[in-house]
Design a protein around this motif. Sequence first.
Motif, short mmCIF file in Angstrom:
data_model
loop_
_atom_site.label_atom_id
_atom_site.label_comp_id
_atom_site.label_asym_id
_atom_site.label_seq_id
_atom_site.Cartn_x
_atom_site.Cartn_y
_atom_site.Cartn_z
N THR A 1 -7.10 3.66 4.91
CA THR A 1 -7.16 4.86 4.07
C THR A 1 -8.03 4.68 2.84
O THR A 1 -8.36 5.65 2.17
N HIS B 1 -1.42 1.27 8.37
CA HIS B 1 -2.83 1.54 8.08
C HIS B 1 -3.72 0.32 8.24
O HIS B 1 -4.77 0.23 7.61
N THR C 1 -4.07 5.99 -4.21
CA THR C 1 -2.93 5.11 -3.98
C THR C 1 -3.36 3.67 -4.22
O THR C 1 -4.35 3.21 -3.67
N ARG D 1 -4.40 9.84 -1.17
CA ARG D 1 -4.50 8.49 -0.57
C ARG D 1 -5.54 7.64 -1.31
O ARG D 1 -5.34 6.46 -1.50
N LYS E 1 -4.54 15.83 0.38
CA LYS E 1 -3.81 14.68 0.93
C LYS E 1 -4.70 13.43 0.94
O LYS E 1 -4.28 12.35 0.54
N ALA E 2 -5.94 13.57 1.37
CA ALA E 2 -6.85 12.43 1.42
C ALA E 2 -7.21 11.95 0.01
O ALA E 2 -7.34 10.76 -0.23
N PRO F 1 -12.94 11.31 1.55
CA PRO F 1 -11.91 12.35 1.59
C PRO F 1 -12.24 13.54 0.70
O PRO F 1 -12.82 13.38 -0.37
N PRO G 1 -12.55 4.55 2.43
CA PRO G 1 -11.90 4.43 3.74
C PRO G 1 -12.82 3.67 4.69
O PRO G 1 -14.05 3.74 4.58
N GLY H 1 -8.57 3.37 -1.09
CA GLY H 1 -7.70 3.50 -2.25
C GLY H 1 -8.06 2.51 -3.33
O GLY H 1 -9.16 1.95 -3.34
N HIS I 1 0.83 -1.21 0.00
CA HIS I 1 0.00 0.00 0.00
C HIS I 1 0.86 1.26 0.00
O HIS I 1 0.94 1.96 -0.99
N MET I 2 1.57 1.53 1.10
CA MET I 2 2.39 2.74 1.19
C MET I 2 3.81 2.45 1.66
O MET I 2 4.47 3.30 2.24
#
Length: 155
Positions: free
Chosen positions: A97, A80, A132, A129, A125-126, A121, A109, A99, A60-61
Amino acid sequence: MLAVPGNLFAPGTRDRPFTRVAAIADLPAGQMARFTTGDLDVLVAHTEDGICVTDDRCPHMAAPLSVGSLTGCVVACPLHRGAFDLATGDVVQFPTTGGLDADGNYHAPWTPVEAAGKPEPTDLKARARALTRVRRMRYYPVRLEGDWIEAQLPD
């Protein structure tokens, strides 16, 4: 060794020599560890179905999975709350988050049952995500040689 789907092996590994990544005695069942060579960090996991080596990055990240938890064949990311089945490469719990999954499908989310729900979101920034992608796991060919766990790693 854990039997992983052949289409999930990392490119450029099949013709590489095997490299020692962990001593078998240092990795009892239910444990996992990080092995680093150059700028490559891999997760060596001794699951209930066998041993596997994959990137030590959440798909994911990119958080290090080696500081997460291992239950059976499922590794949980510490960042997360994403969880991934090391036997299949499948997502067991999508990250909080939300995605995109590996096929590009959107997942909103989510919040744990005990918490208040999250709205969709709206800030930059959201929204980033939400775009992503949770990638598929990449695995490295593994063998046991004497007292060692070895894997074929890329250059």
